[in-house]
Motif scaffolding. Sequence first.
Motif, mmCIF file in Angstrom:
data_model
loop_
_atom_site.group_PDB
_atom_site.id
_atom_site.type_symbol
_atom_site.label_atom_id
_atom_site.label_comp_id
_atom_site.label_asym_id
_atom_site.label_seq_id
_atom_site.Cartn_x
_atom_site.Cartn_y
_atom_site.Cartn_z
ATOM 1 N N ARG A 76 1.652 40.678 -1.033
ATOM 2 C CA ARG A 76 0.854 39.707 -0.284
ATOM 3 C C ARG A 76 0.946 38.344 -0.961
ATOM 4 N NH1 ARG A 76 -3.348 42.440 2.943
ATOM 5 N NH2 ARG A 76 -2.816 44.668 2.902
ATOM 6 N N LEU A 77 1.327 37.337 -0.163
ATOM 7 C CA LEU A 77 1.447 35.967 -0.643
ATOM 8 C C LEU A 77 0.437 35.110 0.106
ATOM 9 C CD1 LEU A 77 2.999 33.812 -2.338
ATOM 10 C CD2 LEU A 77 4.550 33.571 -0.376
ATOM 11 N N PHE A 78 -0.419 34.393 -0.639
ATOM 12 C CA PHE A 78 -1.490 33.602 -0.034
ATOM 13 C C PHE A 78 -1.328 32.124 -0.395
ATOM 14 C CE2 PHE A 78 -3.166 37.804 -1.200
ATOM 15 C CZ PHE A 78 -3.578 38.281 0.040
ATOM 16 N N ASP A 79 -1.594 31.263 0.577
ATOM 17 C CA ASP A 79 -1.493 29.813 0.405
ATOM 18 C C ASP A 79 -2.900 29.245 0.239
ATOM 19 O OD1 ASP A 79 -1.118 27.079 0.573
ATOM 20 O OD2 ASP A 79 0.273 27.174 2.262
ATOM 21 N N ASP A 85 -8.974 27.464 6.842
ATOM 22 C CA ASP A 85 -8.719 28.017 8.167
ATOM 23 C C ASP A 85 -9.161 29.480 8.252
ATOM 24 O OD1 ASP A 85 -7.157 25.757 9.556
ATOM 25 O OD2 ASP A 85 -6.177 25.972 7.625
ATOM 26 N N VAL A 86 -8.929 30.227 7.171
ATOM 27 C CA VAL A 86 -9.375 31.612 7.135
ATOM 28 C C VAL A 86 -10.901 31.669 7.095
ATOM 29 C CG1 VAL A 86 -9.237 33.803 5.916
ATOM 30 C CG2 VAL A 86 -7.282 32.257 5.922
ATOM 31 N N GLN A 121 -12.671 40.589 1.314
ATOM 32 C CA GLN A 121 -12.412 39.173 1.034
ATOM 33 C C GLN A 121 -11.090 38.810 1.693
ATOM 34 O OE1 GLN A 121 -12.464 38.982 -3.303
ATOM 35 N NE2 GLN A 121 -14.548 38.155 -3.244
ATOM 36 N N TYR A 122 -11.003 37.584 2.226
ATOM 37 C CA TYR A 122 -9.822 37.178 2.980
ATOM 38 C C TYR A 122 -9.220 35.904 2.389
ATOM 39 C CZ TYR A 122 -12.144 40.306 6.266
ATOM 40 O OH TYR A 122 -12.763 41.384 6.838
ATOM 41 N N ARG A 123 -7.891 35.853 2.411
ATOM 42 C CA ARG A 123 -7.157 34.661 1.995
ATOM 43 C C ARG A 123 -6.114 34.344 3.055
ATOM 44 N NH1 ARG A 123 -9.526 32.273 -2.454
ATOM 45 N NH2 ARG A 123 -7.566 31.119 -2.595
ATOM 46 N N LEU A 249 -7.883 41.213 9.323
ATOM 47 C CA LEU A 249 -7.462 42.384 8.563
ATOM 48 C C LEU A 249 -6.041 42.261 8.005
ATOM 49 C CD1 LEU A 249 -9.010 45.300 10.663
ATOM 50 C CD2 LEU A 249 -9.794 44.392 8.467
ATOM 51 N N THR A 250 -5.224 41.417 8.634
ATOM 52 C CA THR A 250 -3.893 41.177 8.066
ATOM 53 C C THR A 250 -3.970 40.324 6.804
ATOM 54 O OG1 THR A 250 -3.431 39.123 9.309
ATOM 55 C CG2 THR A 250 -2.877 41.213 10.396
ATOM 56 N N MET A 251 -5.127 39.698 6.565
ATOM 57 C CA MET A 251 -5.268 38.746 5.468
ATOM 58 C C MET A 251 -6.263 39.203 4.396
ATOM 59 S SD MET A 251 -5.033 35.173 7.596
ATOM 60 C CE MET A 251 -6.186 35.674 8.866
ATOM 61 N N VAL A 252 -6.501 40.506 4.352
ATOM 62 C CA VAL A 252 -7.360 41.038 3.292
ATOM 63 C C VAL A 252 -6.712 40.759 1.938
ATOM 64 C CG1 VAL A 252 -8.319 43.147 2.302
ATOM 65 C CG2 VAL A 252 -8.366 42.794 4.778
#
Length: 254
Positions: A76-79, A85-86, A121-123, A249-252
Amino acid sequence: MSLLSTQCSTRLLAFALPFLSVSTHAWATESTNVTLLNHNVQLQYKDAVRLDQVLSDALQQDALQQQANTFDAGYRLFDNSKQDDVDDLYTDVIQRLKKLSEDESHSVAAEQLLQQVQSHQYRYRIITSLDIDSVRLDLAQNPKMPGNYLLKLSARPSSVHLAGLITPKSIAFSSFYDVAGYLEQGKLSNEANQSFAWVIAPNGQTTKVGTAYWNNQHSRVIPGSIIFVGFNSNDSELADLEQDIISLLTMVKS
């Protein structure tokens, strides 16, 4: 029933594209910083580097720590720059679920979903291949990365997760089960869709599949997937809410 606007999710998905397609000379003067969540280590680069460099250095850290995080489908790669936005999408979904819970006919389902959404938690996740070999072979998948990111590598999971309008639980992965087979091991809620479910793969890709006797697609899932059961309704606002929950859920983070 009147739910809040769902503009956030459309905007959120659109932001993933520049990471894959934009490369400018100005980026050469910007730095890249990547926090490795597995080790709480930060990779710092004076100039913007490409994705393959980041992946290579992250895997070297794994080797130093004697870890075997080789399940690239679960990386998982988070910006960090797009976290607002999240957060906006999360707030919007929570408000709509709370409003839905005031409707007696949907209160139980809304409370069930609200509890699940609030448990994570979401990113802002960048949905792209993180297979280092594929990245190196395709420049379009290997952009320069100016800015600040989080990266979490993954070992191969051993379970599949049920979520949505079904008893939430983790089930040991088995190559013998299709989606319907996993669902049989949970208890559907009264408002649950009996014929379709969403599969959220570890790489963030989502697929809607038939699961009833008349439309069973016998779809297999890979370990680490989430099988999400939505509403048994043709209401467009409920469908939009369902889509936004799936987006979250794709961004957990974990």
